[in-house]
Design a protein around this motif. Structure first.
Motif, PDB file in Angstrom:
ATOM      1  N   GLU A   1      13.635  15.317  -4.924  1.00  0.00           N
ATOM      2  CA  GLU A   1      14.964  15.915  -5.067  1.00  0.00           C
ATOM      3  C   GLU A   1      15.757  15.702  -3.780  1.00  0.00           C
ATOM      4  O   GLU A   1      15.186  15.626  -2.686  1.00  0.00           O
ATOM      5  N   LYS A   2      17.084  15.635  -3.913  1.00  0.00           N
ATOM      6  CA  LYS A   2      17.934  15.445  -2.737  1.00  0.00           C
ATOM      7  C   LYS A   2      17.737  16.554  -1.711  1.00  0.00           C
ATOM      8  O   LYS A   2      17.750  16.302  -0.504  1.00  0.00           O
ATOM      9  N   ARG A   3      17.557  17.777  -2.183  1.00  0.00           N
ATOM     10  CA  ARG A   3      17.369  18.894  -1.250  1.00  0.00           C
ATOM     11  C   ARG A   3      16.063  18.741  -0.459  1.00  0.00           C
ATOM     12  O   ARG A   3      15.977  19.161   0.698  1.00  0.00           O
ATOM     13  N   GLU A   4      15.056  18.124  -1.078  1.00  0.00           N
ATOM     14  CA  GLU A   4      13.789  17.910  -0.383  1.00  0.00           C
ATOM     15  C   GLU A   4      13.943  16.857   0.711  1.00  0.00           C
ATOM     16  O   GLU A   4      13.376  17.007   1.810  1.00  0.00           O
TER      17      GLU A   4
ATOM     18  N   LEU B   1       0.848  -1.195   0.000  1.00  0.00           N
ATOM     19  CA  LEU B   1       0.000   0.000   0.000  1.00  0.00           C
ATOM     20  C   LEU B   1       0.886   1.249   0.000  1.00  0.00           C
ATOM     21  O   LEU B   1       1.758   1.405   0.860  1.00  0.00           O
ATOM     22  N   GLY B   2       0.682   2.120  -0.990  1.00  0.00           N
ATOM     23  CA  GLY B   2       1.449   3.362  -1.040  1.00  0.00           C
ATOM     24  C   GLY B   2       2.948   3.140  -0.989  1.00  0.00           C
ATOM     25  O   GLY B   2       3.660   3.830  -0.269  1.00  0.00           O
ATOM     26  N   SER B   3       3.437   2.195  -1.770  1.00  0.00           N
ATOM     27  CA  SER B   3       4.830   1.768  -1.648  1.00  0.00           C
ATOM     28  C   SER B   3       5.641   2.070  -2.905  1.00  0.00           C
ATOM     29  O   SER B   3       5.093   2.299  -3.988  1.00  0.00           O
ATOM     30  N   THR B   4       6.959   2.023  -2.745  1.00  0.00           N
ATOM     31  CA  THR B   4       7.880   2.270  -3.841  1.00  0.00           C
ATOM     32  C   THR B   4       9.118   1.397  -3.689  1.00  0.00           C
ATOM     33  O   THR B   4       9.443   0.971  -2.580  1.00  0.00           O
ATOM     34  N   ALA B   5       9.785   1.154  -4.811  1.00  0.00           N
ATOM     35  CA  ALA B   5      11.048   0.421  -4.770  1.00  0.00           C
ATOM     36  C   ALA B   5      12.227   1.353  -4.520  1.00  0.00           C
ATOM     37  O   ALA B   5      13.316   0.897  -4.190  1.00  0.00           O
ATOM     38  N   CYS B   6      11.999   2.664  -4.681  1.00  0.00           N
ATOM     39  CA  CYS B   6      13.082   3.636  -4.486  1.00  0.00           C
ATOM     40  C   CYS B   6      12.494   5.003  -4.174  1.00  0.00           C
ATOM     41  O   CYS B   6      12.159   5.773  -5.085  1.00  0.00           O
ATOM     42  N   PHE B   7      12.400   5.314  -2.894  1.00  0.00           N
ATOM     43  CA  PHE B   7      11.785   6.574  -2.486  1.00  0.00           C
ATOM     44  C   PHE B   7      12.581   7.777  -2.988  1.00  0.00           C
ATOM     45  O   PHE B   7      12.005   8.804  -3.379  1.00  0.00           O
ATOM     46  N   SER B   8      13.910   7.676  -2.989  1.00  0.00           N
ATOM     47  CA  SER B   8      14.743   8.823  -3.359  1.00  0.00           C
ATOM     48  C   SER B   8      14.600   9.222  -4.820  1.00  0.00           C
ATOM     49  O   SER B   8      14.944  10.342  -5.204  1.00  0.00           O
TER      50      SER B   8
ATOM     51  N   ASP C   1      18.070   5.580   6.087  1.00  0.00           N
ATOM     52  CA  ASP C   1      18.408   4.397   5.304  1.00  0.00           C
ATOM     53  C   ASP C   1      17.359   4.142   4.227  1.00  0.00           C
ATOM     54  O   ASP C   1      17.701   3.731   3.106  1.00  0.00           O
ATOM     55  N   TYR C   2      16.104   4.395   4.548  1.00  0.00           N
ATOM     56  CA  TYR C   2      15.016   4.273   3.564  1.00  0.00           C
ATOM     57  C   TYR C   2      15.265   5.204   2.385  1.00  0.00           C
ATOM     58  O   TYR C   2      15.079   4.824   1.227  1.00  0.00           O
ATOM     59  N   PHE C   3      15.713   6.414   2.685  1.00  0.00           N
ATOM     60  CA  PHE C   3      16.000   7.376   1.621  1.00  0.00           C
ATOM     61  C   PHE C   3      17.145   6.905   0.721  1.00  0.00           C
ATOM     62  O   PHE C   3      17.240   7.319  -0.434  1.00  0.00           O
ATOM     63  N   LEU C   4      18.010   6.054   1.238  1.00  0.00           N
ATOM     64  CA  LEU C   4      19.164   5.564   0.485  1.00  0.00           C
ATOM     65  C   LEU C   4      18.919   4.215  -0.197  1.00  0.00           C
ATOM     66  O   LEU C   4      19.740   3.756  -0.989  1.00  0.00           O
ATOM     67  N   THR C   5      17.795   3.586   0.116  1.00  0.00           N
ATOM     68  CA  THR C   5      17.524   2.228  -0.358  1.00  0.00           C
ATOM     69  C   THR C   5      16.883   2.229  -1.750  1.00  0.00           C
ATOM     70  O   THR C   5      15.910   2.937  -1.993  1.00  0.00           O
ATOM     71  N   ASP C   6      17.445   1.428  -2.621  1.00  0.00           N
ATOM     72  CA  ASP C   6      16.928   1.275  -3.984  1.00  0.00           C
ATOM     73  C   ASP C   6      16.864  -0.224  -4.298  1.00  0.00           C
ATOM     74  O   ASP C   6      17.894  -0.872  -4.455  1.00  0.00           O
TER      75      ASP C   6
END
Length: 202
Positions: free
Chosen positions: A89-92, A78-85, A135-140
């Motif tokens: 944008e990185k600044r966001e 639900l409301g998921s992604t394989a790569c949040f980043s 770590d979530y922001f870095l996970t792909d």
């Protein structure tokens, strides 16, 4: 499995075992990277489980399905992604973490109101849980998804402002066995019964 900033209370009306992210609710998990947390969770869930996961929990569920396939019979994301980043944008992303550390509970409340359609309150250790969020922001996991043999059901709001709709389209196209169901709404449906109805059909 819920998303960052919440707890298993968001799934209180669903059957099954409720899992909580480290430093959320009453969680006993301690890992602060998704890869280690996937291993920790896989060690306690039964084989052939149906994993229902939201937001960060969805990325975590993909890791469990990839590394521990015997544990997962079906994924409902639900409301998921394989790569949040890839969605921001990185600044966001830096700004999100900066505001979280500076404003703490005030910013958490703002985020919760954006991500969840109802008033919500439960324990979270903001400082420690922020490390998991980083770590979530870095996970792909996009390169893993085509190799996941587990059937995946994607449930996504057309107006999701946290994980934009294009994320589920990408995930759907990457997956070998995926079904996409949409609902009119944001990051989490106002009518929770849709989750149970989809779950019954799995």
């Amino acid at each position: 499995m819920h998303g960052w900033g919440f707890s298993s209370r968001v799934f209180k009306n669903l059957p099954g075992i409720k899992l909580e992210l480290p430093y959320h609710g009453k969680s006993k998990f301690k890992s602060l990277t998704l890869r280690l947390l996937a291993k920790e969770i896989a060690s306690v869930i039964p084989n052939n489980s149906i994993l229902v996961a939201w937001s960060l929990g969805g990325t975590l569920a993909l890791l469990i399905a990839f590394f521990y396939p015997s544990k997962v019979r079906h994924l409902m994301l639900l409301g998921s992604t394989a790569c949040f980043s890839s969605l921001w944008e990185k600044r966001e992303l830096r700004g999100f973490l900066l505001r979280l550390r500076r404003e703490k509970e005030k910013f958490l409340e703002e985020f919760r109101s954006r991500a969840y359609p109802k008033s919500f309150n439960d324990f979270i250790d903001i400082g420690k849980s922020a490390k998991l969020l980083e770590d979530y922001f870095l996970t792909d996991v996009r390169s893993y998804v085509p190799y996941i043999k587990t059937p995946i059901t994607l449930l996504h709001g057309t107006n999701d402002s946290v994980v934009p709709f294009r994320a589920c389209i990408e995930l759907y196209n990457l997956a070998k066995k995926a079904k996409l169901i949409t609902f009119y709404g944001g990051h989490f449906p106002k009518d929770e019964s849709i989750i149970l109805e989809v779950l019954k059909g799995i």
